[in-house]
Design a protein around this motif. Structure first.
Motif, PDB file in Angstrom:
ATOM      1  N   ARG A  78       0.830  -1.209   0.000  1.00 53.13           N
ATOM      2  CA  ARG A  78       0.000   0.000   0.000  1.00 53.13           C
ATOM      3  C   ARG A  78       0.866   1.261   0.000  1.00 53.13           C
ATOM      4  NH1 ARG A  78      -2.593   0.701   4.406  1.00 53.13           N
ATOM      5  NH2 ARG A  78      -1.794  -1.043   5.666  1.00 53.13           N
ATOM      6  N   GLU A  79       1.976   1.243   0.740  1.00 46.63           N
ATOM      7  CA  GLU A  79       2.880   2.392   0.729  1.00 46.63           C
ATOM      8  C   GLU A  79       3.474   2.602  -0.662  1.00 46.63           C
ATOM      9  OE1 GLU A  79       5.928   2.830   3.538  1.00 46.63           O
ATOM     10  OE2 GLU A  79       4.601   3.005   5.261  1.00 46.63           O
ATOM     11  N   TRP A  80       3.835   1.516  -1.313  1.00 51.81           N
ATOM     12  CA  TRP A  80       4.457   1.648  -2.625  1.00 51.81           C
ATOM     13  C   TRP A  80       3.479   2.255  -3.640  1.00 51.81           C
ATOM     14  CZ3 TRP A  80       8.564   2.752  -4.794  1.00 51.81           C
ATOM     15  CH2 TRP A  80       8.859   2.453  -6.128  1.00 51.81           C
ATOM     16  N   ARG A  81       2.208   1.951  -3.508  1.00 52.83           N
ATOM     17  CA  ARG A  81       1.228   2.541  -4.411  1.00 52.83           C
ATOM     18  C   ARG A  81       1.167   4.062  -4.250  1.00 52.83           C
ATOM     19  NH1 ARG A  81      -1.788  -2.341  -3.443  1.00 52.83           N
ATOM     20  NH2 ARG A  81      -2.914  -1.410  -1.681  1.00 52.83           N
ATOM     21  N   VAL A  82       1.449   4.542  -3.037  1.00 47.42           N
ATOM     22  CA  VAL A  82       1.461   5.981  -2.801  1.00 47.42           C
ATOM     23  C   VAL A  82       2.767   6.607  -3.281  1.00 47.42           C
ATOM     24  CG1 VAL A  82       1.376   7.773  -1.014  1.00 47.42           C
ATOM     25  CG2 VAL A  82      -0.130   5.778  -0.856  1.00 47.42           C
ATOM     26  N   LEU A  83       3.886   5.941  -3.008  1.00 45.44           N
ATOM     27  CA  LEU A  83       5.205   6.525  -3.266  1.00 45.44           C
ATOM     28  C   LEU A  83       5.679   6.355  -4.708  1.00 45.44           C
ATOM     29  CD1 LEU A  83       6.956   5.245  -0.011  1.00 45.44           C
ATOM     30  CD2 LEU A  83       6.149   7.564  -0.461  1.00 45.44           C
ATOM     31  N   GLU A  84       5.237   5.290  -5.360  1.00 42.27           N
ATOM     32  CA  GLU A  84       5.761   4.970  -6.685  1.00 42.27           C
ATOM     33  C   GLU A  84       5.624   6.111  -7.692  1.00 42.27           C
ATOM     34  OE1 GLU A  84       5.271   1.640 -10.250  1.00 42.27           O
ATOM     35  OE2 GLU A  84       3.784   1.753  -8.631  1.00 42.27           O
ATOM     36  N   PRO A  85       4.477   6.779  -7.802  1.00 44.07           N
ATOM     37  CA  PRO A  85       4.376   7.853  -8.800  1.00 44.07           C
ATOM     38  C   PRO A  85       5.417   8.954  -8.608  1.00 44.07           C
ATOM     39  CG  PRO A  85       2.204   7.244  -7.978  1.00 44.07           C
ATOM     40  CD  PRO A  85       3.196   6.567  -7.098  1.00 44.07           C
TER      41      PRO A  85
ATOM     42  N   GLY B  54       9.394  18.028   4.419  1.00 43.40           N
ATOM     43  CA  GLY B  54       8.508  17.165   3.659  1.00 43.40           C
ATOM     44  C   GLY B  54       9.264  16.194   2.763  1.00 43.40           C
ATOM     45  N   VAL B  55      10.313  16.686   2.120  1.00 44.55           N
ATOM     46  CA  VAL B  55      11.107  15.810   1.258  1.00 44.55           C
ATOM     47  C   VAL B  55      11.843  14.775   2.102  1.00 44.55           C
ATOM     48  CG1 VAL B  55      12.935  15.721  -0.465  1.00 44.55           C
ATOM     49  CG2 VAL B  55      11.343  17.629  -0.462  1.00 44.55           C
ATOM     50  N   LEU B  56      12.304  15.186   3.287  1.00 49.97           N
ATOM     51  CA  LEU B  56      12.969  14.214   4.167  1.00 49.97           C
ATOM     52  C   LEU B  56      12.020  13.077   4.544  1.00 49.97           C
ATOM     53  CD1 LEU B  56      15.107  16.441   6.572  1.00 49.97           C
ATOM     54  CD2 LEU B  56      15.961  14.684   5.015  1.00 49.97           C
ATOM     55  N   ARG B  57      10.758  13.406   4.844  1.00 47.26           N
ATOM     56  CA  ARG B  57       9.804  12.336   5.176  1.00 47.26           C
ATOM     57  C   ARG B  57       9.600  11.415   3.980  1.00 47.26           C
ATOM     58  NH1 ARG B  57       7.242  16.643   7.931  1.00 47.26           N
ATOM     59  NH2 ARG B  57       5.856  17.013   6.140  1.00 47.26           N
ATOM     60  N   PHE B  58       9.570  11.999   2.785  1.00 50.53           N
ATOM     61  CA  PHE B  58       9.404  11.191   1.573  1.00 50.53           C
ATOM     62  C   PHE B  58      10.596  10.254   1.358  1.00 50.53           C
ATOM     63  CE2 PHE B  58      10.769  11.148  -2.966  1.00 50.53           C
ATOM     64  CZ  PHE B  58       9.849  10.220  -3.441  1.00 50.53           C
ATOM     65  N   VAL B  59      11.818  10.795   1.398  1.00 56.48           N
ATOM     66  CA  VAL B  59      12.983   9.950   1.128  1.00 56.48           C
ATOM     67  C   VAL B  59      13.181   8.923   2.237  1.00 56.48           C
ATOM     68  CG1 VAL B  59      14.100  11.729  -0.267  1.00 56.48           C
ATOM     69  CG2 VAL B  59      14.642  11.558   2.169  1.00 56.48           C
ATOM     70  N   ASN B  60      12.836   9.268   3.487  1.00 54.89           N
ATOM     71  CA  ASN B  60      12.943   8.280   4.561  1.00 54.89           C
ATOM     72  C   ASN B  60      11.936   7.151   4.364  1.00 54.89           C
ATOM     73  OD1 ASN B  60      15.076   9.236   6.202  1.00 54.89           O
ATOM     74  ND2 ASN B  60      13.745  10.803   7.082  1.00 54.89           N
ATOM     75  N   ALA B  61      10.740   7.480   3.884  1.00 55.50           N
ATOM     76  CA  ALA B  61       9.738   6.439   3.624  1.00 55.50           C
ATOM     77  C   ALA B  61      10.195   5.520   2.503  1.00 55.50           C
ATOM     78  CB  ALA B  61       8.397   7.088   3.282  1.00 55.50           C
ATOM     79  N   VAL B  62      10.725   6.103   1.418  1.00 60.07           N
ATOM     80  CA  VAL B  62      11.216   5.268   0.311  1.00 60.07           C
ATOM     81  C   VAL B  62      12.419   4.445   0.766  1.00 60.07           C
ATOM     82  CG1 VAL B  62      12.164   5.272  -2.019  1.00 60.07           C
ATOM     83  CG2 VAL B  62      10.368   6.899  -1.411  1.00 60.07           C
ATOM     84  N   GLY B  63      13.310   5.066   1.545  1.00 62.15           N
ATOM     85  CA  GLY B  63      14.481   4.344   2.034  1.00 62.15           C
ATOM     86  C   GLY B  63      14.115   3.158   2.904  1.00 62.15           C
ATOM     87  N   MET B  64      13.137   3.338   3.792  1.00 56.83           N
ATOM     88  CA  MET B  64      12.723   2.220   4.644  1.00 56.83           C
ATOM     89  C   MET B  64      12.046   1.133   3.822  1.00 56.83           C
ATOM     90  SD  MET B  64      13.865   2.680   7.597  1.00 56.83           S
ATOM     91  CE  MET B  64      13.021   1.315   8.361  1.00 56.83           C
ATOM     92  N   LEU B  65      11.297   1.542   2.782  1.00 54.30           N
ATOM     93  CA  LEU B  65      10.661   0.538   1.929  1.00 54.30           C
ATOM     94  C   LEU B  65      11.715  -0.254   1.163  1.00 54.30           C
ATOM     95  CD1 LEU B  65       7.825  -0.406   1.333  1.00 54.30           C
ATOM     96  CD2 LEU B  65       7.734   1.199  -0.580  1.00 54.30           C
ATOM     97  N   ARG B  66      12.808   0.392   0.772  1.00 52.26           N
ATOM     98  CA  ARG B  66      13.902  -0.333   0.136  1.00 52.26           C
ATOM     99  C   ARG B  66      14.563  -1.295   1.123  1.00 52.26           C
ATOM    100  NH1 ARG B  66      18.267   1.698  -1.511  1.00 52.26           N
ATOM    101  NH2 ARG B  66      18.526   0.399  -3.353  1.00 52.26           N
TER     102      ARG B  66
ATOM    103  N   GLY C 260       5.275   8.232   4.701  1.00 49.86           N
ATOM    104  CA  GLY C 260       5.840   9.547   4.987  1.00 49.86           C
ATOM    105  C   GLY C 260       4.792  10.628   5.139  1.00 49.86           C
ATOM    106  N   GLY C 261       3.546  10.240   5.424  1.00 50.90           N
ATOM    107  CA  GLY C 261       2.477  11.218   5.573  1.00 50.90           C
ATOM    108  C   GLY C 261       1.884  11.692   4.270  1.00 50.90           C
TER     109      GLY C 261
END
Length: 537
Positions: free
Chosen positions: A404-411, A490-502, A533-534
């Motif tokens: 579900r997170e990847w569906r949000v972050l992927e775009p 905001g960008v830090l929350r995004f990259v941290n979310a992608v990093g944790m998903l990796r 990442g919110g």
């Protein structure tokens, strides 16, 4: 005594044999332990089990005609106050603790060299036996050498102090002695898991208890079982051989190649040439050498450009063409060898200031880079598919959250336009791509940036993922001094979310690299983070 019946030699690691050519005349101080028997007196060591340094001949076995028993002939140091240092031979009687007799030739562990030379597989952990024996004998021999030399053993007047340090690593890297004993016990018992109650069936096999499918692990990256220590050693040996042959094919002199690191890549120093080769070995199942080489070209180009600008980096080797080399199914790159400073604990928070310096240096890089290729969307998608039905690696609820997170972050990862709409005003530039604060190499002449494997175009926040508030604050202070923009929350929350998903996706690589199960602990921290990442709010 009749030496014609001697079937095998007395062996000790080759760093001890180097003493034979030492100008002071110091020969092996202690070589009263046999490692394993082979068919001839010049057997090589089992490189497949990580003993790449080899094993050297140090004595011989003889048979006493009168008593009909084997005796072992070994060199020993003589230190006489009125004579220069020299060496002599002495006989070790049969039954001496730690010495094997000729009949032990049939033992699996002692036959490993013989089996390797004949191309036989180690069906019962013979390689682990040889590795365990060789490494622990090396430690015992160098400890005794230190004891013989007394205080002089700790000085650099004699090379024994270095050998003592070198010997210890053989009991640690590429499978500790405890891991080797575990592999041996499982191979000899023929059983992987057993209930404590004889009349009751045990629980299902745990992930590390499942039998490994036939075939080399590097050809089956979608394996469901965990790779064994012996298979890891064979993979390392194959990468080492590929690096050596490729280096020689490029005209390099390689006589004493050494494996420096072996985790996701096998890193080899092609000694005596001042060249280091990095050979990626733990890869997603979809990876192929040609695709790997395309990414490596960007890494080589960026590193060379930075070196030309005077940025402190480990540069590509000037002794070979600046191109990835494809050999034996591997894609590898060649780098300049740099002497490493004495080991010390890295300070990743302090290194955050160096990340700001790197960003300032990379801003003007003229080459073309893909947007956020370091996020590796195909890797995340493929890994989430592989983790399906693997409760031993990840719970179903966690896997569902990851999808579900990847569906949000992927775009936002795949589209630069979508990212810029979500984060307007955030500039993009060339960035390292793979935690540069962690990839600072401490050379004897200073710190150097290294490992640009994931170099990409993206926000500077990408290089600060998972570094934490302290590192972010250090970066911001240095960025202010350099005229760079501050980090965006905001960008830090995004990259941290992608990093944790990796990091969660890396669990799919654990069958190829079992230490990931102990080294990675992403799930608890990930569960405590805001969903995606919110960005889903």
């Amino acid at each position: 005594m009749d030496t014609s019946s001697a079937r095998a030699g007395l062996y000790t690691p080759d760093f001890a044999l180097q003493l034979a050519a030492d100008p002071p005349g110091l020969l092996q101080p202690v070589v009263a332990e046999k490692i394993f028997w082979g068919d001839g007196p010049e057997q090589s060591g089992d490189r497949q089990e990580g003993a790449q340094q080899g094993l050297a001949h140090a004595g011989r076995s003889v048979r006493d005609r009168h008593q009909g028993t084997d005796r072992h002939l070994a060199p020993r140091v003589l230190r006489h106050p009125r004579r220069p240092r020299g060496h002599a031979l002495f006989l070790i009687p049969p039954g001496t603790r730690g010495l094997g007799q000729g009949q032990k030739f049939s033992k699996h562990g002692l036959r490993a060299s013989h089996m390797f030379e004949r191309g036989e597989s180690f069906a019962r952990a013979e390689g682990s036996m040889a590795r365990l024996k060789a490494s622990e004998v090396a430690v015992r021999a160098t400890e005794r050498a230190l004891q013989i030399l007394g205080g002089n053993g700790y000085t650099r007047d004699d090379p024994v102090e270095r050998w003592a340090r070198d010997a210890k690593i053989f009991t640690i890297y590429e499978g500790t002695s405890e891991i080797q004993r575990l592999a041996i016990s499982r191979a000899l018992s023929g059983r992987r898991h057993r209930s404590r109650h004889p009349g009751r069936r045990g629980r299902p096999h745990r992930r590390w208890d499942r039998p490994v499918p036939p075939g080399p692990p590097w050809e089956d990256r979608a394996m469901s079982a965990f790779i064994t220590a012996e298979q890891i050693a064979r993979r390392t040996s194959r990468a080492l051989d590929a690096a050596v042959h490729a280096g020689r094919g490029l005209g390099l002199t390689v006589t004493d190649a050494k494996v420096l690191h072996d985790v996701f890549s096998v890193v080899v120093h092609l000694a005596p040439s001042p060249v280091v080769v990095r050979v990626p070995t733990v890869l997603p199942r979809y990876a192929d050498p040609e695709a790997q080489a395309r990414r490596q070209r960007s890494e080589l180009d960026v590193a060379q450009w930075l070196a030309d600008q005077g940025t402190p980096v480990i540069p590509p080797s000037p002794l070979v063409p600046r191109e990835p080399v494809l050999h034996d199914g591997f894609a590898m790159t060649f780098w300049q060898w740099v002497e490493e400073a004495p080991a010390s604990a890295p300070d990743y928070v302090a290194n955050a200031a160096l990340v700001a310096d790197l960003h300032a240096a990379m801003r003007d890089y003229p080459g073309e880079l893909s947007f956020l290729s370091a996020a590796e969307p195909p890797f995340i998608e493929d890994s989430l598919a592989l983790l399906e039905g693997r409760p031993d690696l990840i719970d179903a609820a966690d896997l569902d959250r990851a999808r579900r997170e990847w569906r949000v972050l992927e775009p936002l990862v795949r589209s630069r336009e979508a990212f810029e709409r979500t984060f307007p005003g955030i500039g993009l530039q060339p960035v390292h791509g793979d935690s540069p604060a962690v990839n600072i190499f401490s050379g004897v002449d200073g710190d150097l940036y290294s490992d640009f494997e994931l170099v990409t175009l993206g926000p500077v926040e990408w290089d600060l993922a998972a570094l934490g508030p302290d590192g972010e604050a250090v970066y911001d202070r240095r960025a202010h001094d350099l005229g760079l923009r501050p980090l965006d929350e905001g960008v830090l929350r995004f990259v941290n979310a992608v990093g944790m998903l990796r990091a969660v996706s890396c669990l799919a690589l654990a069958p190829q690299l079992p230490l990931l199960m102990d080294a990675l602990h992403p799930l608890d921290r990930w569960r405590a983070m805001p969903f995606a990442g919110g960005l889903a709010d």
